[in-house]
Design a protein around this motif. Structure first.
Motif, mmCIF file in Angstrom:
data_model
loop_
_atom_site.group_PDB
_atom_site.id
_atom_site.type_symbol
_atom_site.label_atom_id
_atom_site.label_comp_id
_atom_site.label_asym_id
_atom_site.label_seq_id
_atom_site.Cartn_x
_atom_site.Cartn_y
_atom_site.Cartn_z
ATOM 1 N N SER A 26 -0.781 -21.069 3.906
ATOM 2 C CA SER A 26 -0.284 -20.128 4.905
ATOM 3 C C SER A 26 -0.873 -20.482 6.259
ATOM 4 C CB SER A 26 -0.638 -18.705 4.530
ATOM 5 O OG SER A 26 -2.024 -18.524 4.630
ATOM 6 N N VAL A 27 -0.167 -20.094 7.300
ATOM 7 C CA VAL A 27 -0.608 -20.419 8.653
ATOM 8 C C VAL A 27 -1.730 -19.483 9.091
ATOM 9 C CG1 VAL A 27 0.136 -20.601 11.049
ATOM 10 C CG2 VAL A 27 1.668 -21.314 9.224
ATOM 11 N N HIS A 28 -1.558 -18.191 8.882
ATOM 12 C CA HIS A 28 -2.520 -17.216 9.380
ATOM 13 C C HIS A 28 -3.466 -16.695 8.312
ATOM 14 C CE1 HIS A 28 -0.437 -17.241 13.145
ATOM 15 N NE2 HIS A 28 0.699 -17.018 12.513
ATOM 16 N N GLY A 29 -3.119 -16.788 7.043
ATOM 17 C CA GLY A 29 -3.984 -16.339 5.977
ATOM 18 C C GLY A 29 -3.851 -14.872 5.635
ATOM 19 N N SER A 30 -3.070 -14.120 6.387
ATOM 20 C CA SER A 30 -2.898 -12.701 6.105
ATOM 21 C C SER A 30 -1.501 -12.296 6.534
ATOM 22 C CB SER A 30 -3.935 -11.895 6.869
ATOM 23 O OG SER A 30 -3.760 -10.530 6.618
ATOM 24 N N ASN A 31 -0.900 -11.394 5.784
ATOM 25 C CA ASN A 31 0.433 -10.941 6.141
ATOM 26 C C ASN A 31 0.660 -9.535 5.615
ATOM 27 O OD1 ASN A 31 0.974 -11.243 3.403
ATOM 28 N ND2 ASN A 31 1.905 -13.252 3.669
ATOM 29 N N LEU A 32 1.864 -9.012 5.828
ATOM 30 C CA LEU A 32 2.179 -7.657 5.419
ATOM 31 C C LEU A 32 2.099 -7.481 3.910
ATOM 32 C CD1 LEU A 32 3.073 -4.887 6.383
ATOM 33 C CD2 LEU A 32 5.435 -5.666 6.195
ATOM 34 N N ALA A 33 2.448 -8.498 3.148
ATOM 35 C CA ALA A 33 2.387 -8.404 1.694
ATOM 36 C C ALA A 33 0.943 -8.188 1.221
ATOM 37 C CB ALA A 33 2.973 -9.654 1.056
ATOM 38 N N ASP A 34 -0.023 -8.835 1.864
ATOM 39 C CA ASP A 34 -1.424 -8.619 1.513
ATOM 40 C C ASP A 34 -1.842 -7.180 1.798
ATOM 41 O OD1 ASP A 34 -1.746 -11.219 0.698
ATOM 42 O OD2 ASP A 34 -2.514 -11.896 2.634
ATOM 43 N N LEU A 35 -1.392 -6.662 2.945
ATOM 44 C CA LEU A 35 -1.734 -5.292 3.308
ATOM 45 C C LEU A 35 -1.144 -4.297 2.331
ATOM 46 C CD1 LEU A 35 -2.840 -3.160 5.303
ATOM 47 C CD2 LEU A 35 -0.664 -3.355 6.510
ATOM 48 N N VAL A 36 0.134 -4.421 2.060
ATOM 49 C CA VAL A 36 0.812 -3.494 1.165
ATOM 50 C C VAL A 36 0.287 -3.637 -0.257
ATOM 51 C CG1 VAL A 36 3.058 -2.889 0.174
ATOM 52 C CG2 VAL A 36 2.856 -3.344 2.612
ATOM 53 N N GLY A 37 -0.011 -4.852 -0.693
ATOM 54 C CA GLY A 37 -0.540 -5.059 -2.039
ATOM 55 C C GLY A 37 -1.874 -4.386 -2.244
ATOM 56 N N GLY A 38 -2.662 -4.287 -1.200
ATOM 57 C CA GLY A 38 -3.963 -3.647 -1.306
ATOM 58 C C GLY A 38 -3.907 -2.131 -1.201
ATOM 59 N N LEU A 39 -2.853 -1.594 -0.628
ATOM 60 C CA LEU A 39 -2.784 -0.154 -0.398
ATOM 61 C C LEU A 39 -2.281 0.636 -1.601
ATOM 62 C CD1 LEU A 39 -1.307 0.072 3.196
ATOM 63 C CD2 LEU A 39 -3.618 0.625 2.476
ATOM 64 N N GLY A 40 -1.353 0.099 -2.335
ATOM 65 C CA GLY A 40 -0.717 0.867 -3.398
ATOM 66 C C GLY A 40 0.472 1.621 -2.835
ATOM 67 N N TRP A 41 1.174 2.351 -3.695
ATOM 68 C CA TRP A 41 2.422 2.982 -3.247
ATOM 69 C C TRP A 41 2.183 4.168 -2.329
ATOM 70 C CZ3 TRP A 41 3.929 7.947 -4.322
ATOM 71 C CH2 TRP A 41 3.251 8.617 -5.332
ATOM 72 N N LYS A 42 1.111 4.910 -2.520
ATOM 73 C CA LYS A 42 0.842 6.053 -1.648
ATOM 74 C C LYS A 42 0.449 5.581 -0.252
ATOM 75 C CE LYS A 42 -0.665 9.220 -5.250
ATOM 76 N NZ LYS A 42 -1.812 9.949 -5.807
ATOM 77 N N GLY A 43 -0.418 4.604 -0.200
ATOM 78 C CA GLY A 43 -0.836 4.064 1.096
ATOM 79 C C GLY A 43 0.315 3.427 1.841
ATOM 80 N N THR A 44 1.196 2.746 1.106
ATOM 81 C CA THR A 44 2.368 2.141 1.731
ATOM 82 C C THR A 44 3.278 3.219 2.306
ATOM 83 O OG1 THR A 44 2.259 0.304 0.176
ATOM 84 C CG2 THR A 44 4.329 0.616 1.338
ATOM 85 N N GLY A 45 3.473 4.315 1.575
ATOM 86 C CA GLY A 45 4.296 5.420 2.071
ATOM 87 C C GLY A 45 3.716 6.023 3.340
ATOM 88 N N VAL A 46 2.415 6.220 3.360
ATOM 89 C CA VAL A 46 1.760 6.765 4.551
ATOM 90 C C VAL A 46 1.913 5.804 5.721
ATOM 91 C CG1 VAL A 46 -0.488 7.376 5.543
ATOM 92 C CG2 VAL A 46 0.134 8.190 3.268
ATOM 93 N N LEU A 47 1.762 4.517 5.486
ATOM 94 C CA LEU A 47 1.914 3.524 6.544
ATOM 95 C C LEU A 47 3.325 3.545 7.123
ATOM 96 C CD1 LEU A 47 0.618 1.139 8.082
ATOM 97 C CD2 LEU A 47 1.484 -0.344 6.276
#
Length: 63
Positions: A26-47
């Motif tokens: 990967s170019v940057h090493g971090s992306n939205l999939a990493d963020l959402v994968g770490g949050l779970g469904w409740k955290g994703t809904g809040v985001l």
């Protein structure tokens, strides 16, 4: 810990760490999939809710 007793989250994190150690993966090493994968469904809904509300506030401000 054996591979059979690992949770899907642990397995996913292990694969992500291996991918981060490979600079060509990967170019940057971090992306939205990493963020959402770490949050779970409740955290994703809040985001998502915060992003929508923030968009309305910004649109109202620049009206």
């Amino acid at each position: 810990m054996s591979k059979d007793s690992e949770s899907p989250e642990q397995r996913r994190e292990e694969l992500r760490q291996k991918e981060l150690n490979n600079p060509s993966s990967s170019v940057h090493g971090s992306n939205l999939a990493d963020l959402v994968g770490g949050l779970g469904w409740k955290g994703t809904g809040v985001l998502i809710i915060l992003m929508v509300v923030g968009g309305f506030i910004i649109a109202w401000f620049f009206r």
